[in-house]
Enzyme design. Sequence first.
Site, PDB file in Angstrom:
ATOM      1  N   GLY A  46       0.775  -1.249   0.000  1.00  0.00           N
ATOM      2  CA  GLY A  46       0.000   0.000   0.000  1.00  0.00           C
ATOM      3  C   GLY A  46       0.800   1.288   0.000  1.00  0.00           C
ATOM      4  O   GLY A  46       0.322   2.322  -0.466  1.00  0.00           O
ATOM      5  N   GLU A 100       3.520   4.342   5.724  1.00  0.00           N
ATOM      6  CA  GLU A 100       2.305   3.530   5.629  1.00  0.00           C
ATOM      7  C   GLU A 100       1.256   4.216   4.756  1.00  0.00           C
ATOM      8  O   GLU A 100       1.299   5.434   4.559  1.00  0.00           O
ATOM      9  CB  GLU A 100       1.718   3.315   7.029  1.00  0.00           C
ATOM     10  N   ASP A 104      -5.353   2.548  10.640  1.00  0.00           N
ATOM     11  CA  ASP A 104      -6.771   2.267  10.843  1.00  0.00           C
ATOM     12  C   ASP A 104      -6.978   1.851  12.308  1.00  0.00           C
ATOM     13  O   ASP A 104      -7.136   2.717  13.167  1.00  0.00           O
ATOM     14  CB  ASP A 104      -7.168   1.169   9.848  1.00  0.00           C
TER      15      ASP A 104
HETATM   16  P1  IMP Z   1      -4.476  -1.262  10.843  1.00  0.00           P
HETATM   17  O1  IMP Z   1      -5.904  -1.632  11.117  1.00  0.00           O
HETATM   18  O2  IMP Z   1      -4.148   0.118  11.392  1.00  0.00           O
HETATM   19  O3  IMP Z   1      -3.538  -2.305  11.352  1.00  0.00           O
HETATM   20  O4  IMP Z   1      -4.313  -1.153   9.271  1.00  0.00           O
HETATM   21  C1  IMP Z   1      -3.910  -2.261   8.550  1.00  0.00           C
HETATM   22  C2  IMP Z   1      -4.093  -2.120   7.083  1.00  0.00           C
HETATM   23  O5  IMP Z   1      -5.472  -2.184   6.771  1.00  0.00           O
HETATM   24  C3  IMP Z   1      -3.637  -0.854   6.383  1.00  0.00           C
HETATM   25  O6  IMP Z   1      -2.256  -0.806   6.154  1.00  0.00           O
HETATM   26  C4  IMP Z   1      -4.393  -1.008   5.068  1.00  0.00           C
HETATM   27  O7  IMP Z   1      -3.700  -1.864   4.202  1.00  0.00           O
HETATM   28  C5  IMP Z   1      -5.687  -1.657   5.505  1.00  0.00           C
HETATM   29  N1  IMP Z   1      -6.791  -0.672   5.551  1.00  0.00           N
HETATM   30  C6  IMP Z   1      -7.346  -0.113   6.622  1.00  0.00           C
HETATM   31  N2  IMP Z   1      -8.339   0.743   6.272  1.00  0.00           N
HETATM   32  C7  IMP Z   1      -8.385   0.710   4.927  1.00  0.00           C
HETATM   33  C8  IMP Z   1      -9.207   1.393   3.932  1.00  0.00           C
HETATM   34  O8  IMP Z   1     -10.091   2.221   4.221  1.00  0.00           O
HETATM   35  N3  IMP Z   1      -8.954   1.085   2.633  1.00  0.00           N
HETATM   36  C9  IMP Z   1      -7.990   0.202   2.258  1.00  0.00           C
HETATM   37  N4  IMP Z   1      -7.198  -0.429   3.138  1.00  0.00           N
HETATM   38  C10 IMP Z   1      -7.400  -0.189   4.460  1.00  0.00           C
HETATM   39 MG    MG Z   2      -1.406  -1.890   4.106  1.00  0.00          MG
END
Ligand code: IMP
Ligand code: MG
Length: 179
Positions: A46, A100, A104
């Site tokens: 990403g 990053e 999320d």
């Molecule tokens: P985390 O939940 O902060 O660990 O995020 C993990 C990963 O979830 C991110 O690096 C993205 O690849 C994916 N992600 C979270 N939210 C979105 C979104 O709205 N669109 C696309 N990918 C997402």
């Molecule tokens: Mg990602």
Amino acid sequence: MIKDDLKKILISEEQIRQRCFELGRQLDHDYADNHNGLLFVGILKGSVPFMAELIKRVTLDIEIDFMAVSSYSGTETLGDIKIIKDLEHSIQGRDLVLVEDIVDTGITIKALKTLLYNKGAHDVKVVSLLDKPSRRQVDVKADYIGFEVENEFVVGFGLDYNQKYRNLPYVGVLKEELY
Ligand code: IMP
Ligand code: MG
């Protein structure tokens, strides 16, 4: 065309370009006196477009590297990540900037920061194109943020839905009927 799958464009190419300029200037300023071998670490896949846009705007002496991780599914332990592709560089005593696409729940960067410190990094900061603070599950935040987004699923500029839409040159919201 994949752009027809979008409900709306949230962040335009020009806004992203402009924000990367600003982030580059800020990183230049904050790391001006750095002597610990500044390494930008992109999290695959990403971060690729953001990494490319951002590093062009940093005038400091940096190196780049990439890693790929996945979260262990099926375990209840929050924050266990598996390394799919490890770094090529040694990070012992170095200052890292994790790049990053989006923070999320925060689980990924929290686990990654712990992992990189355990491998001997001197300092780990996080720069994320997007931040979705309303979804946070663990206490962590990016040190540098491009844009804050609402609680909607976004794609483009590296962000995917089932591996699709990463090549859109802007960030948008998918039509609801597509997921
Ligand atoms: P985390 O939940 O902060 O660990 O995020 C993990 C990963 O979830 C991110 O690096 C993205 O690849 C994916 N992600 C979270 N939210 C979105 C979104 O709205 N669109 C696309 N990918 C997402
Ligand atoms: Mg990602």
